[in-house]
Design a protein around this motif. Structure first.
Motif, short mmCIF file in Angstrom:
data_model
loop_
_atom_site.label_atom_id
_atom_site.label_comp_id
_atom_site.label_asym_id
_atom_site.label_seq_id
_atom_site.Cartn_x
_atom_site.Cartn_y
_atom_site.Cartn_z
N THR A 8 -31.97 -8.45 4.19
CA THR A 8 -31.55 -7.12 3.74
C THR A 8 -32.70 -6.36 3.10
O THR A 8 -32.76 -5.13 3.20
CB THR A 8 -30.39 -7.23 2.73
OG1 THR A 8 -30.72 -8.14 1.68
CG2 THR A 8 -29.12 -7.70 3.42
N SER A 52 -29.09 -6.05 -2.82
CA SER A 52 -29.88 -5.90 -1.59
C SER A 52 -29.01 -5.52 -0.42
O SER A 52 -29.39 -4.70 0.42
CB SER A 52 -30.62 -7.22 -1.29
OG SER A 52 -31.50 -7.56 -2.34
N LEU A 53 -27.80 -6.10 -0.36
CA LEU A 53 -26.89 -5.78 0.74
C LEU A 53 -26.36 -4.36 0.63
O LEU A 53 -26.34 -3.61 1.61
CB LEU A 53 -25.72 -6.78 0.73
CG LEU A 53 -24.71 -6.66 1.88
CD1 LEU A 53 -25.40 -6.85 3.22
CD2 LEU A 53 -23.59 -7.70 1.70
N TYR A 76 -30.01 -13.87 3.15
CA TYR A 76 -29.45 -12.53 3.01
C TYR A 76 -30.39 -11.63 2.23
O TYR A 76 -30.61 -10.46 2.60
CB TYR A 76 -28.09 -12.60 2.29
CG TYR A 76 -26.91 -12.68 3.22
CD1 TYR A 76 -26.29 -11.53 3.71
CD2 TYR A 76 -26.39 -13.91 3.59
CE1 TYR A 76 -25.19 -11.61 4.55
CE2 TYR A 76 -25.30 -14.01 4.44
CZ TYR A 76 -24.70 -12.85 4.91
OH TYR A 76 -23.62 -12.93 5.75
N ILE A 81 -28.57 -19.80 2.48
CA ILE A 81 -27.93 -18.65 3.12
C ILE A 81 -28.05 -17.41 2.26
O ILE A 81 -28.35 -16.31 2.75
CB ILE A 81 -26.45 -18.97 3.44
CG1 ILE A 81 -26.37 -20.07 4.51
CG2 ILE A 81 -25.73 -17.71 3.91
CD1 ILE A 81 -24.97 -20.49 4.86
N ILE A 82 -27.84 -17.55 0.95
CA ILE A 82 -27.99 -16.41 0.04
C ILE A 82 -29.43 -15.91 0.07
O ILE A 82 -29.68 -14.69 0.11
CB ILE A 82 -27.58 -16.80 -1.40
CG1 ILE A 82 -26.07 -17.08 -1.45
CG2 ILE A 82 -27.93 -15.67 -2.37
CD1 ILE A 82 -25.60 -17.66 -2.76
N ASN A 131 -20.54 -17.96 0.31
CA ASN A 131 -21.53 -18.82 -0.33
C ASN A 131 -21.65 -18.54 -1.83
O ASN A 131 -21.83 -19.48 -2.62
CB ASN A 131 -22.88 -18.65 0.36
CG ASN A 131 -22.88 -19.26 1.75
OD1 ASN A 131 -23.09 -20.45 1.92
ND2 ASN A 131 -22.62 -18.45 2.77
N ALA A 149 -28.47 -10.46 -4.68
CA ALA A 149 -28.00 -10.60 -3.30
C ALA A 149 -27.13 -9.41 -2.89
O ALA A 149 -27.36 -8.79 -1.83
CB ALA A 149 -27.22 -11.90 -3.14
N TYR A 181 -20.97 -18.34 6.96
CA TYR A 181 -22.23 -17.61 6.94
C TYR A 181 -22.13 -16.28 6.17
O TYR A 181 -23.11 -15.55 6.10
CB TYR A 181 -22.71 -17.35 8.36
CG TYR A 181 -22.75 -18.59 9.20
CD1 TYR A 181 -23.76 -19.54 9.05
CD2 TYR A 181 -21.74 -18.87 10.13
CE1 TYR A 181 -23.80 -20.70 9.79
CE2 TYR A 181 -21.77 -20.03 10.89
CZ TYR A 181 -22.79 -20.94 10.71
OH TYR A 181 -22.81 -22.09 11.45
N LEU A 182 -20.95 -15.99 5.63
CA LEU A 182 -20.78 -14.76 4.87
C LEU A 182 -21.36 -14.92 3.47
O LEU A 182 -21.30 -16.00 2.88
CB LEU A 182 -19.31 -14.39 4.79
CG LEU A 182 -18.59 -14.08 6.11
CD1 LEU A 182 -17.11 -13.83 5.86
CD2 LEU A 182 -19.23 -12.88 6.79
N LEU A 183 -21.91 -13.85 2.94
CA LEU A 183 -22.49 -13.90 1.60
C LEU A 183 -21.44 -14.22 0.56
O LEU A 183 -21.67 -15.03 -0.35
CB LEU A 183 -23.17 -12.56 1.28
CG LEU A 183 -23.85 -12.45 -0.08
CD1 LEU A 183 -24.92 -13.53 -0.25
CD2 LEU A 183 -24.48 -11.06 -0.24
#
Length: 286
Positions: free
Chosen positions: A269, A164-165, A265, A261-262, A217, A161, A212-214
């Motif tokens: 991304t 990728s970000l 992302y 959510i993850i 979560n 995760a 909603y932030l990575l």
């Protein structure tokens, strides 16, 4: 693409610095647990040896996995190649940019599986040595093994995760030094904390972005895994060993939202990374 994956895995696994990194890390862990148990007496209750060894592994993965394991995965798979000479030759040889993105995810998964398998062998081997030194000891329970697997899976998901970000920046700059620093900053929640602080401004405080932030979560998953795994936790006796069963029960109770959510992302991304790569001139680092 498959030829590139094979070449990429060959590069990763034959890189001496990668080999030394995991050998040193495994050696330090074995030395630490050996000295930690040197003055302990497990003759009366050999199950304490299992609990002690399990505790050290769980706490090491939970506290330091995101600091010493995930960044190495990210650097070895993504950034080391960006720092090497001739990055442009990857695409001049016929490799599509979309294939590169998919191949890197696959290489990352294979590399993580092999490394964790190696660390598992070291972990079991170290326990076997301690058990022999203490005239045998009970082996791990199903819940303990399940919690260790859950921690490994969490670190794998965490790495993919945040890799990728961070790649949104790495692929644009095509440099591996600053993105590695940013990986630490982003994955440890510094950017998320800044966003939460900005979220307190009057004009946007009515919309809470924190859920909603990575980092929020992944933090939810980490907190669930750490629940019941430390001595002296609230509601536990100070000398009570970590409760793998309680930790797994907490993980089961958090639901699917953090995973969804993850996953979003990772997908978003990855798509943006492909867009960035397709519209960027590939730099030759020679």
């Amino acid at each position: 693409m498959f030829n590139y994956i094979k070449a990429d895995l060959y590069r990763i696994f034959h890189k001496r610095s990668n080999q030394f990194y995991w050998l040193i890390l495994a050696s330090l862990f074995l030395i630490f647990v050996t000295f930690s148990s040197a003055n302990a007496n497990f003759a009366d209750n050999k199950s304490e040896l299992t609990e002690m060894y399990f505790s050290l592994a769980v706490m090491s993965l939970a506290l330091f996995g995101s600091l010493i394991i995930s960044p190495q995965f990210y650097y070895a798979v993504y950034l080391d190649e960006l720092n090497s000479k001739g990055f442009v030759r990857l695409f001049s040889s016929g490799l599509c940019k979309s294939e590169y993105i998919v191949a890197k995810i696959f290489s990352s998964l294979v590399y993580m599986i092999v490394v964790f398998a190696f660390l598992a062998l070291v972990y079991v081997g170290g326990f076997g040595i301690l058990a022999l030194l203490n005239n045998g000891a009970p082996f791990f329970t199903i819940n303990q093994v399940g919690l260790l697997f859950s921690l490994v899976a969490y670190l794998g998901l965490f790495t993919i995760a945040f890799s990728s970000l961070t790649n949104l920046i790495a692929l644009k700059w095509q440099s591996g030094n600053i993105p590695l620093f940013l990986f630490f900053i982003i994955s440890n929640g510094f950017i998320a904390n800044l966003i939460r602080w900005l979220n307190q401004l009057p004009m946007i405080r009515n919309f809470d972005v924190s859920p909603y932030l990575l980092s929020t979560n992944t933090g939810t998953l980490q907190d669930a895994l750490m629940n019941g795994t430390f001595y002296g936790q609230q509601g536990q006796l100070g000398n009570q060993p970590p409760s793998a069963q309680e930790a797994l029960r907490t993980v089961d109770s958090i639901g699917f939202q953090p995973f969804v959510i993850i996953g979003m992302y990772i997908v978003v991304t990855t798509v943006i990374s492909l867009f960035i790569l397709k519209h960027s001139d590939i730099k030759d680092n020679e």
